[in-house]
Scaffold this motif. Structure first.
Motif: not given
Length: 88
Positions: A68-87
Motif C-alpha cells: 500500500x505505501x507504493x500503490x498509494x504513491x506515499x513512498x518510492x520503492x527500490x528493490x535490490x537482490x541482496x546477497x548476505x556476506x556476513x550475518x
C-alpha cells in the motif's frame, strides 16, 4: 530456491500517515506466508526497509509493488537482490 531482496521504502511528499496500518497489514501477511524476513523503519522518519524472499527480481518487484505505501504513491520503492556476506 528463493533469493533475498532488500526493499528500500522512501517517503514521498505525498506521504499520508493513514497508509501505515495497511502497510503493516501487508507486512504481517508476507510474514505469515514466509515471504518476509525482517522489516523496520528509519528513525529519522524518511522511510524504512524490509527483506523479502522471492524466486526472481521480477517476482520481488511485483510483490513489493503491491505494498500500500507504493500503490498509494506515499513512498518510492527500490528493490535490490541482496546477497548476505556476513550475518550474526
Amino acid at each position: 530456491m528463493a533469493n533475498k531482496y532488500l526493499v528500500m521504502v522512501m517517503r514521498t511528499p505525498r506521504f499520508d500517515a493513514s497508509v501505515i496500518e495497511p502497510h503493516r497489514d501487508f507486512l504481517r501477511e508476507l510474514l505469515a506466508k514466509g515471504q518476509l524476513q525482517e522489516s523496520g523503519r528509519f528513525t529519522d522518519g524518511t522511510g524504512g526497509a524490509y527483506v523479502i524472499l522471492a524466486e526472481s527480481l521480477s517476482a520481488a518487484t511485483a510483490l513489493a509493488h503491491s505494498d500500500p505505501v507504493h500503490t498509494t504513491g506515499s513512498s518510492e520503492l527500490t528493490i535490490y537482490e541482496w546477497e548476505i556476506a556476513v550475518s550474526a
